[in-house]
Motif scaffolding. Structure first.
Motif, PDB file in Angstrom:
ATOM      1  N   GLN A 215     -30.650 -22.315 -18.104  1.00 55.13           N
ATOM      2  CA  GLN A 215     -29.626 -21.942 -17.122  1.00 55.13           C
ATOM      3  C   GLN A 215     -30.229 -21.523 -15.787  1.00 55.13           C
ATOM      4  N   THR A 216     -31.547 -21.516 -15.685  1.00 54.59           N
ATOM      5  CA  THR A 216     -32.191 -21.112 -14.431  1.00 54.59           C
ATOM      6  C   THR A 216     -32.371 -22.316 -13.519  1.00 54.59           C
ATOM      7  N   VAL A 217     -32.536 -22.054 -12.222  1.00 52.90           N
ATOM      8  CA  VAL A 217     -32.686 -23.146 -11.249  1.00 52.90           C
ATOM      9  C   VAL A 217     -34.029 -23.118 -10.532  1.00 52.90           C
ATOM     10  N   LEU A 218     -34.639 -21.944 -10.415  1.00 57.85           N
ATOM     11  CA  LEU A 218     -35.894 -21.832  -9.663  1.00 57.85           C
ATOM     12  C   LEU A 218     -37.092 -22.301 -10.484  1.00 57.85           C
ATOM     13  N   PRO A 219     -38.076 -22.917  -9.818  1.00 60.52           N
ATOM     14  CA  PRO A 219     -39.305 -23.277 -10.524  1.00 60.52           C
ATOM     15  C   PRO A 219     -40.158 -22.031 -10.715  1.00 60.52           C
ATOM     16  N   GLY A 220     -41.154 -22.119 -11.587  1.00 62.74           N
ATOM     17  CA  GLY A 220     -42.047 -20.971 -11.723  1.00 62.74           C
ATOM     18  C   GLY A 220     -42.302 -20.603 -13.159  1.00 62.74           C
ATOM     19  N   ASN A 221     -42.891 -19.464 -13.307  1.00 64.50           N
ATOM     20  CA  ASN A 221     -43.281 -18.981 -14.624  1.00 64.50           C
ATOM     21  C   ASN A 221     -42.116 -18.206 -15.242  1.00 64.50           C
ATOM     22  N   TYR A 222     -41.420 -18.829 -16.179  1.00 69.37           N
ATOM     23  CA  TYR A 222     -40.240 -18.194 -16.772  1.00 69.37           C
ATOM     24  C   TYR A 222     -40.601 -16.931 -17.552  1.00 69.37           C
TER      25      TYR A 222
ATOM     26  N   ARG B  94     -29.395 -14.662  -9.897  1.00 70.51           N
ATOM     27  CA  ARG B  94     -28.645 -15.394 -10.931  1.00 70.51           C
ATOM     28  C   ARG B  94     -29.564 -15.836 -12.077  1.00 70.51           C
ATOM     29  N   ASP B  95     -30.791 -16.241 -11.717  1.00 73.57           N
ATOM     30  CA  ASP B  95     -31.737 -16.643 -12.764  1.00 73.57           C
ATOM     31  C   ASP B  95     -32.038 -15.488 -13.716  1.00 73.57           C
ATOM     32  N   HIS B  96     -32.027 -14.267 -13.163  1.00 78.71           N
ATOM     33  CA  HIS B  96     -32.320 -13.104 -14.005  1.00 78.71           C
ATOM     34  C   HIS B  96     -31.115 -12.665 -14.835  1.00 78.71           C
ATOM     35  N   LEU B  97     -29.946 -13.250 -14.555  1.00 78.71           N
ATOM     36  CA  LEU B  97     -28.774 -13.010 -15.394  1.00 78.71           C
ATOM     37  C   LEU B  97     -28.609 -14.127 -16.425  1.00 78.71           C
ATOM     38  N   ALA B  98     -29.426 -15.185 -16.295  1.00 80.53           N
ATOM     39  CA  ALA B  98     -29.309 -16.329 -17.199  1.00 80.53           C
ATOM     40  C   ALA B  98     -29.656 -15.929 -18.627  1.00 80.53           C
ATOM     41  N   LEU B  99     -28.992 -16.574 -19.568  1.00 82.55           N
ATOM     42  CA  LEU B  99     -29.209 -16.262 -20.980  1.00 82.55           C
ATOM     43  C   LEU B  99     -30.326 -17.098 -21.590  1.00 82.55           C
ATOM     44  N   SER B 100     -30.723 -18.164 -20.889  1.00 79.20           N
ATOM     45  CA  SER B 100     -31.820 -19.009 -21.382  1.00 79.20           C
ATOM     46  C   SER B 100     -32.487 -19.698 -20.196  1.00 79.20           C
ATOM     47  N   PRO B 101     -33.731 -20.149 -20.349  1.00 80.06           N
ATOM     48  CA  PRO B 101     -34.419 -20.859 -19.261  1.00 80.06           C
ATOM     49  C   PRO B 101     -33.654 -22.091 -18.772  1.00 80.06           C
TER      50      PRO B 101
END
Length: 214
Positions: free
Chosen positions: A177-184, A168-175
């Protein structure tokens, strides 16, 4: 085994610490790592000794030598095969605490929601006692709840929830909208991870692809 012996040698010293002094150890370790000390050196043995004492005080479970060995193996990024009854769940507290001291997330991945919640409720007490934050990811949680849980020092999550959040994070249109921590920028998780029942998660579950539609 030499390292295990050195951890055992610290036990009598750590036993004498008060609850406040135990909590202060976490800040001390974090400061030492931040100032450049290698956490694979003597700090590792001290941290393991602190977790062992914390577990005994909070949940009345003491890490045996075989569990300390298991913790060392997992910290090395290797597979630790342990028999039923050898306390695998308790083993994970050791490397998870140590790696969370770096400021990056430590994940414990299990095969179902029940195990994730059970482990969080019991082993999470050890991490909280030492001043770390503990998160739990369960099916049906909102984006905001997930983001808040993933931001914790130690996170308990199932392989399927984590896999779908990654997709889902890889379908997000912007950071935002992501939920996982890490290097965007790279899209890669930057932290530490323990996989419980690794044969099931990495082999059996991996044969069933996580599919995103729409």
């Amino acid at each position: 085994r030499e390292r295990v012996n050195r951890i055992n040698d610290l036990e009598s010293t750590i036993e004498e610490l008060s609850d406040e002094e135990m909590l202060a150890k976490t800040s001390e370790f974090q400061s030492r790592i931040a100032s450049g000390e290698d956490f694979n050196g003597p700090l590792l043995e001290e941290a393991f000794a602190v977790v062992r004492e914390a577990a005994w005080r909070v949940i009345e479970q003491r890490h045996y030598d075989v569990q300390l060995l298991g913790g060392l193996v997992l910290h090395d990024g290797r597979l630790a095969e342990m028999a039923t009854g050898e306390g695998k769940t308790l083993v994970s507290t050791l490397p998870c605490y140590l790696n969370a001291l770096t400021g990056k997330s430590s994940f414990v991945i299990t095969v179902n929601d029940y195990l994730a919640r059970r482990d969080m409720e019991k082993m999470g007490q050890v991490h909280r006692y030492l001043g770390l934050t503990v998160g739990l990811i369960q099916a049906g949680m909102t984006e905001e709840e997930r983001r808040k849980a993933y931001a914790c020092n130690v996170v308990y999550v199932t392989n399927s929830e984590l896999g779908f959040d990654y997709l889902r994070d890889h379908l997000a249109l912007s950071p935002a909208q992501t939920v996982l921590p890490g290097n965007y920028a790279s899209g890669q998780f930057d932290g530490f991870c323990v996989v419980d029942e690794a044969d099931s998660v990495l082999i059996d579950e991996a044969r069933t692809p996580l599919i995103m539609a729409g």
